[in-house]
Write a protein that holds these residues in place. Structure first.
Motif, mmCIF file in Angstrom:
data_model
loop_
_atom_site.group_PDB
_atom_site.id
_atom_site.type_symbol
_atom_site.label_atom_id
_atom_site.label_comp_id
_atom_site.label_asym_id
_atom_site.label_seq_id
_atom_site.Cartn_x
_atom_site.Cartn_y
_atom_site.Cartn_z
ATOM 1 N N TYR A 144 -20.648 -72.903 2.836
ATOM 2 C CA TYR A 144 -19.790 -72.810 2.000
ATOM 3 C C TYR A 144 -18.328 -71.637 2.257
ATOM 4 C CZ TYR A 144 -17.643 -70.686 -2.566
ATOM 5 O OH TYR A 144 -16.817 -70.131 -3.115
ATOM 6 N N ALA A 145 -18.949 -70.856 2.706
ATOM 7 C CA ALA A 145 -17.802 -69.682 2.500
ATOM 8 C C ALA A 145 -16.855 -70.420 3.619
ATOM 9 C CB ALA A 145 -18.546 -68.861 2.565
ATOM 10 N N ILE A 146 -17.446 -70.925 4.794
ATOM 11 C CA ILE A 146 -16.257 -71.047 6.043
ATOM 12 C C ILE A 146 -16.018 -72.075 5.479
ATOM 13 C CG2 ILE A 146 -16.641 -71.972 7.843
ATOM 14 C CD1 ILE A 146 -19.516 -70.147 9.049
ATOM 15 N N LEU A 147 -16.369 -73.472 4.730
ATOM 16 C CA LEU A 147 -15.790 -74.462 3.875
ATOM 17 C C LEU A 147 -14.458 -74.150 3.202
ATOM 18 C CD1 LEU A 147 -18.531 -76.633 3.880
ATOM 19 C CD2 LEU A 147 -16.920 -77.252 5.015
ATOM 20 N N ASP A 148 -14.529 -72.872 2.474
ATOM 21 C CA ASP A 148 -13.675 -72.538 1.658
ATOM 22 C C ASP A 148 -12.403 -71.935 2.553
ATOM 23 O OD1 ASP A 148 -12.873 -72.091 -1.736
ATOM 24 O OD2 ASP A 148 -13.070 -70.472 -1.236
ATOM 25 N N GLU A 149 -12.976 -71.363 2.967
ATOM 26 C CA GLU A 149 -12.084 -70.804 3.738
ATOM 27 C C GLU A 149 -10.963 -71.513 4.594
ATOM 28 O OE1 GLU A 149 -9.539 -67.386 5.679
ATOM 29 O OE2 GLU A 149 -10.501 -67.645 4.036
ATOM 30 N N VAL A 150 -11.274 -72.206 5.339
ATOM 31 C CA VAL A 150 -11.210 -73.721 5.760
ATOM 32 C C VAL A 150 -10.119 -74.340 5.024
ATOM 33 C CG1 VAL A 150 -11.045 -75.185 7.182
ATOM 34 C CG2 VAL A 150 -12.337 -74.092 7.899
ATOM 35 N N VAL A 151 -9.908 -74.945 3.940
ATOM 36 C CA VAL A 151 -9.328 -75.530 2.380
ATOM 37 C C VAL A 151 -8.335 -74.756 2.243
ATOM 38 C CG1 VAL A 151 -9.945 -76.432 0.730
ATOM 39 C CG2 VAL A 151 -11.404 -76.688 2.551
ATOM 40 N N ASP A 152 -9.001 -72.909 1.806
ATOM 41 C CA ASP A 152 -7.758 -72.407 1.661
ATOM 42 C C ASP A 152 -6.943 -72.541 2.566
ATOM 43 O OD1 ASP A 152 -9.193 -72.058 -1.000
ATOM 44 O OD2 ASP A 152 -9.703 -70.106 -0.273
ATOM 45 N N GLU A 153 -7.146 -72.364 4.099
ATOM 46 C CA GLU A 153 -6.048 -72.031 4.640
ATOM 47 C C GLU A 153 -5.196 -73.902 4.985
ATOM 48 O OE1 GLU A 153 -7.138 -70.956 8.587
ATOM 49 O OE2 GLU A 153 -8.241 -68.919 8.013
ATOM 50 N N TYR A 154 -5.485 -74.712 4.355
ATOM 51 C CA TYR A 154 -4.722 -76.251 4.240
ATOM 52 C C TYR A 154 -3.744 -75.726 3.494
ATOM 53 C CZ TYR A 154 -8.239 -78.466 6.792
ATOM 54 O OH TYR A 154 -9.328 -78.556 7.646
ATOM 55 N N ALA A 155 -3.320 -74.927 2.321
ATOM 56 C CA ALA A 155 -2.736 -74.727 1.476
ATOM 57 C C ALA A 155 -1.304 -74.425 2.540
ATOM 58 C CB ALA A 155 -3.193 -73.697 0.899
ATOM 59 N N PRO A 156 -0.898 -72.880 2.863
ATOM 60 C CA PRO A 156 0.479 -73.415 3.632
ATOM 61 C C PRO A 156 0.652 -74.565 4.459
ATOM 62 C CG PRO A 156 -1.678 -71.051 4.219
ATOM 63 C CD PRO A 156 -2.074 -72.434 3.024
ATOM 64 N N VAL A 157 -0.502 -74.897 4.720
ATOM 65 C CA VAL A 157 0.284 -76.323 5.592
ATOM 66 C C VAL A 157 0.447 -77.558 4.967
ATOM 67 C CG1 VAL A 157 -0.689 -78.248 7.607
ATOM 68 C CG2 VAL A 157 -1.611 -75.956 7.551
ATOM 69 N N ILE A 158 0.460 -77.396 3.443
ATOM 70 C CA ILE A 158 1.048 -78.380 2.647
ATOM 71 C C ILE A 158 2.065 -78.194 1.618
ATOM 72 C CG2 ILE A 158 0.144 -78.992 0.103
ATOM 73 C CD1 ILE A 158 -1.039 -80.756 1.676
ATOM 74 N N ALA A 159 2.307 -76.711 1.677
ATOM 75 C CA ALA A 159 4.221 -75.848 1.914
ATOM 76 C C ALA A 159 4.988 -76.047 2.685
ATOM 77 C CB ALA A 159 3.344 -74.580 1.193
ATOM 78 N N GLY A 160 4.264 -75.722 4.050
ATOM 79 C CA GLY A 160 4.850 -75.878 5.239
ATOM 80 C C GLY A 160 5.211 -77.715 5.155
ATOM 81 N N LEU A 161 4.333 -78.769 5.690
ATOM 82 C CA LEU A 161 5.176 -80.432 5.426
ATOM 83 C C LEU A 161 5.982 -80.767 4.161
ATOM 84 C CD1 LEU A 161 1.387 -81.650 6.151
ATOM 85 C CD2 LEU A 161 3.843 -81.200 7.735
ATOM 86 N N GLU A 162 5.136 -79.711 3.217
ATOM 87 C CA GLU A 162 6.194 -79.852 1.844
ATOM 88 C C GLU A 162 7.945 -79.198 1.894
ATOM 89 O OE1 GLU A 162 6.095 -79.305 -3.541
ATOM 90 O OE2 GLU A 162 4.258 -78.965 -1.634
ATOM 91 N N ASN A 163 8.180 -78.352 2.667
ATOM 92 C CA ASN A 163 8.694 -78.441 2.614
ATOM 93 C C ASN A 163 9.923 -79.077 3.609
ATOM 94 O OD1 ASN A 163 11.351 -75.501 2.685
ATOM 95 N ND2 ASN A 163 11.033 -75.203 5.095
ATOM 96 N N ASP A 164 9.517 -78.985 4.630
ATOM 97 C CA ASP A 164 9.912 -78.974 6.048
ATOM 98 C C ASP A 164 10.505 -81.156 5.383
ATOM 99 O OD1 ASP A 164 9.017 -77.846 7.807
ATOM 100 O OD2 ASP A 164 7.483 -78.890 7.910
ATOM 101 N N ILE A 165 9.526 -81.824 4.214
ATOM 102 C CA ILE A 165 10.104 -83.488 4.056
ATOM 103 C C ILE A 165 11.311 -83.150 3.259
ATOM 104 C CG2 ILE A 165 9.565 -85.257 2.213
ATOM 105 C CD1 ILE A 165 6.615 -84.377 3.370
ATOM 106 N N ASP A 166 11.519 -81.896 2.137
ATOM 107 C CA ASP A 166 12.809 -81.721 1.501
ATOM 108 C C ASP A 166 14.252 -81.451 2.511
ATOM 109 O OD1 ASP A 166 11.386 -81.307 -0.723
ATOM 110 O OD2 ASP A 166 11.434 -79.581 -0.696
ATOM 111 N N GLU A 167 13.638 -81.144 3.194
ATOM 112 C CA GLU A 167 14.540 -80.863 4.409
ATOM 113 C C GLU A 167 15.037 -81.936 4.658
ATOM 114 O OE1 GLU A 167 13.314 -77.527 6.971
ATOM 115 O OE2 GLU A 167 13.831 -76.299 6.218
ATOM 116 N N ILE A 168 13.785 -82.709 5.145
ATOM 117 C CA ILE A 168 14.739 -84.162 6.433
ATOM 118 C C ILE A 168 15.140 -84.792 4.810
ATOM 119 C CG2 ILE A 168 13.386 -86.602 6.132
ATOM 120 C CD1 ILE A 168 11.669 -85.816 7.432
#
Length: 352
Positions: A144-168
């Motif tokens: 559970y703890a590993i899954l939680d960490e992996v999913v939490d680390e997806y949050a910066p990816v989502i933020a980065g992709l969102e910023n890239d889309i705004d720039e596009i």
């Protein structure tokens, strides 16, 4: 270093930190606790050593040796084999980097095989060691703890992709010629991200369905359900990002076509203006030509009597025509006749 961290836990507390795998196996048998073995890009003989000790299924061992697996969860008897695709956003390059994590979960052991920097399993271990009551729940709590960490680390990816889309979106209307290349690159990253995240939904649902059968702690079940909720939200966002990028590609194509049409319209207008200028020049040239014809015609008509008059203007003593009684009338008649003849000829040719 292949063996990143290696410990045996008893009642949620680190009881020993063996220096190698063989020592870990001995301590496990002596203390009867849970072993948590963390490997980073291990050698094949190390994977085989773990497999022989814990009786891992040969198919899961084969997958661990080959790597490059999709996200999945497989159960072999009382052993779980989990493959996760962690991701992290690289700000310097504005790209998404994907890793691969293999996890073996069984009675009294957890083995993690990491092939990239992500996820941060050191932070997971520290978190679990700081919560002995959670760690004492066994290997399922570590999963559970590993899954939680992996999913939490997806949050910066989502933020980065969102910023890239705004720039596009800004680039689309600025006429940037490189925007199409960036859109295609982002679509590829979003698709890879979806492939990493979407399998987590059925994986977590499968764990939830098997919770009662394998007597998983109720609070742990709730925690897994919370992770599932986060995953579903990430899946929805990644799907929305993919749709946005596809729409951006359509808009870019439309804008490009519109710009090309505008350029063609301007070129057509320029061509029409140039044709109009050419027509005016041609008309002017024709007009000049007509004037030249008229001037030339009258010059020729006037040249005829001048020619005859010039002959009679010569200062010669012996000119028989001077003694003719009809010499003058004939000369004048010749001048008129030649002028009239030239006038008729030029008129028929529309020079006059």
């Amino acid at each position: 270093m292949t063996l990143v961290d290696n410990a045996v836990y008893v009642d949620g507390v680190r009881a020993a930190t063996p220096s190698n795998l063989d020592e870990t196996y001995e301590v496990m048998r002596d203390l009867g606790g849970m072993a948590w073995i963390g490997l980073y890009r291990p050698e094949p003989h190390e994977i085989h050593s773990v497999a022989n000790e814990f009786g891992l299924h040969k198919l899961s061992v084969e997958d661990a040796l080959k790597g490059h697996q999709r996200s999945k969860l497989e159960r072999y008897g009382d052993t779980l084999f989990v493959v996760l695709r962690p991701a992290r956003y690289i700000d310097a390059d504005e790209t998404v980097e994907f890793g691969e994590l293999h996890i073996f979960i069984g009675p009294g052991f957890v083995v993690t095989i990491r092939h990239a920097e992500s996820p941060n399993l050191v932070a997971v271990r520290h978190r679990m060691e700081a919560s002995p009551e959670l760690l004492s729940l066994g290997p399922e709590a570590v999963l559970y703890a590993i899954l939680d960490e992996v999913v939490d680390e997806y949050a910066p990816v989502i933020a980065g992709l969102e910023n890239d889309i705004d720039e596009i979106e800004d680039q689309l209307f600025d006429g940037d010629s490189e925007v199409s290349r960036r859109i295609y690159s982002l679509i590829s990253e979003v698709i890879d991200f979806q492939r990493a995240v979407q399998p987590l939904v059925p994986m977590l649902e499968s764990l939830e369905r098997g919770s009662e059968k394998y007597k998983v702690n109720v609070e742990l079940q709730r925690s897994l359900r919370d992770v599932l909720d986060h995953v579903l939200a990430i899946v929805d966002k990644s799907a929305a990002y993919r749709a946005l990028l596809q729409n951006a590609l359509t808009v870019h194509s439309t804008l490009t076509t519109q710009r090309q049409n505008d350029e063609m319209r301007l070129l057509s207008q320029a061509s029409l203006e140039q044709n109009e200028e050419t027509r005016k020049l041609s008309e002017h040239s024709l007009a000049q030509s007509e004037e030249v014809k008229k001037i030339s015609s009258w010059a020729a008509i006037l040249f005829a009597p001048t020619l005859i008059g010039t002959v009679y203007g010569m200062n010669f003593t012996y000119m028989p025509e001077l003694d003719w009684p009809w010499g003058y009338p004939l000369a004048v008649a010749g001048m008129v006749a030649m002028g009239a003849a030239l006038y008729v000829i030029f008129k028929r040719r529309h020079w006059l």
